[in-house]
Design a protein around this motif. Structure first.
Motif, PDB file in Angstrom:
ATOM      1  N   SER A   2       0.798  -1.124   0.091  1.00 15.18           N
ATOM      2  CA  SER A   2      -0.047   0.035   0.219  1.00 15.18           C
ATOM      3  C   SER A   2       0.651   1.321   0.035  1.00 15.18           C
ATOM      4  O   SER A   2       1.784   1.368   0.602  1.00 15.18           O
ATOM      5  CB  SER A   2      -0.914   0.039   1.220  1.00 15.18           C
ATOM      6  OG  SER A   2      -1.630   1.185   1.559  1.00 15.18           O
ATOM      7  N   LYS A 134      -9.439   4.610   1.414  1.00 14.32           N
ATOM      8  CA  LYS A 134      -8.627   3.533   1.153  1.00 14.32           C
ATOM      9  C   LYS A 134      -9.167   3.296  -0.504  1.00 14.32           C
ATOM     10  O   LYS A 134     -10.347   2.851  -0.542  1.00 14.32           O
ATOM     11  CB  LYS A 134      -8.474   2.546   1.928  1.00 14.32           C
ATOM     12  CG  LYS A 134      -7.787   2.737   3.453  1.00 14.32           C
ATOM     13  CD  LYS A 134      -7.797   1.344   4.319  1.00 14.32           C
ATOM     14  CE  LYS A 134      -7.365   1.806   5.698  1.00 14.32           C
ATOM     15  NZ  LYS A 134      -7.192   0.703   6.587  1.00 14.32           N
ATOM     16  N   THR A 143      -4.781  -3.560  -0.281  1.00 16.54           N
ATOM     17  CA  THR A 143      -5.097  -2.244  -0.256  1.00 16.54           C
ATOM     18  C   THR A 143      -3.807  -1.651  -1.166  1.00 16.54           C
ATOM     19  O   THR A 143      -2.650  -1.754  -1.073  1.00 16.54           O
ATOM     20  CB  THR A 143      -4.571  -1.648   1.190  1.00 16.54           C
ATOM     21  OG1 THR A 143      -5.578  -2.103   2.066  1.00 16.54           O
ATOM     22  CG2 THR A 143      -4.822  -0.104   1.339  1.00 16.54           C
ATOM     23  N   GLU A 146      -3.709   4.472   0.336  1.00 13.91           N
ATOM     24  CA  GLU A 146      -4.572   5.034   1.786  1.00 13.91           C
ATOM     25  C   GLU A 146      -4.362   6.621   1.941  1.00 13.91           C
ATOM     26  O   GLU A 146      -3.086   7.033   1.773  1.00 13.91           O
ATOM     27  CB  GLU A 146      -4.567   4.373   2.912  1.00 13.91           C
ATOM     28  CG  GLU A 146      -3.298   3.721   3.457  1.00 13.91           C
ATOM     29  CD  GLU A 146      -3.076   2.695   4.486  1.00 13.91           C
ATOM     30  OE1 GLU A 146      -3.905   2.803   5.584  1.00 13.91           O
ATOM     31  OE2 GLU A 146      -2.526   1.618   3.847  1.00 13.91           O
TER      32      GLU A 146
END
Length: 195
Positions: A2, A134, A143, A146
């Motif tokens: 992420s 997100k 993910t 974010e």
């Protein structure tokens, strides 16, 4: 892996997650409201083209997706429904986008959260903490990006959390974090819709 975004940052979703076809936008927040007083935040997505001045303009009123009109005309954008309290763990409201099905005319999708009856209830985003957005790969659950909205929005009643947009044929996401003293109806009119 992420990517953590800050206000104004952008990410190319398709380069970050090769083969990406569906994204899930998760929005979350906690409310510090006066006990017993309802506090209802509502997420919305506007499917927009660009006007002559390069500003986003909603294609039609049917291209406004929210809890009471949960699917875009092309079926590509789906809203999960209204969470009226913001007190559950995880994402409070979710928007799923099938990138391949989005109409070619759509080049930007601002993601906006407003406070229902904010003026009447004298509520602002100053009473909200831990707001975030997100972006997930909907197929894998991973993910991709974010963004925590950690600025002071004490007098704001609407926030643009972010924006999905298409550039050079690829989908990207921008962390926006822009606050407004607007209600949802005013926001719709601002983007060229009618109420």
């Amino acid at each position: 892996m992420s990517t953590t975004l800050h206000t104004g940052h952008r990410i190319n979703l398709e380069k970050s997650a090769p083969g990406l076809t569906r994204v899930r936008i998760g929005l979350g927040w906690k409310v510090n409201a006066v006990e017993g007083q309802p506090f209802d935040l509502d997420a919305s997505v506007f499917l927009c083209r660009r006007d002559a001045n390069d500003h986003p303009l909603m294609i039609s009123n049917a291209h406004f997706v929210y809890y009471n009109h949960a699917t875009s005309p092309d079926g590509a954008v789906v809203h999960s429904g209204d969470n009226r309290t913001g007190d559950k763990d995880g994402d409070d409201e979710v928007i799923t986008v099938d990138l391949a099905r989005v109409e070619a005319e759509v080049v930007e999708m601002p993601i906006v959260v407003t406070i229902h009856d904010a003026e009447v209830r004298k509520q602002t985003f100053g009473m909200v903490t831990d707001a975030y957005v997100k972006v997930y790969n909907d197929e894998t659950g991973e993910t991709i990006a974010e963004y925590d909205l950690d600025e002071d929005y004490a007098d704001k009643t609407a926030l643009q959390f972010g924006s999905l947009y298409r550039k050079d044929g690829e989908w990207r996401f921008q962390a926006v974090g822009a606050g407004f003293k607007l209600n949802l109806a005013t926001f719709i009119r601002k983007l060229g819709g009618t109420v």
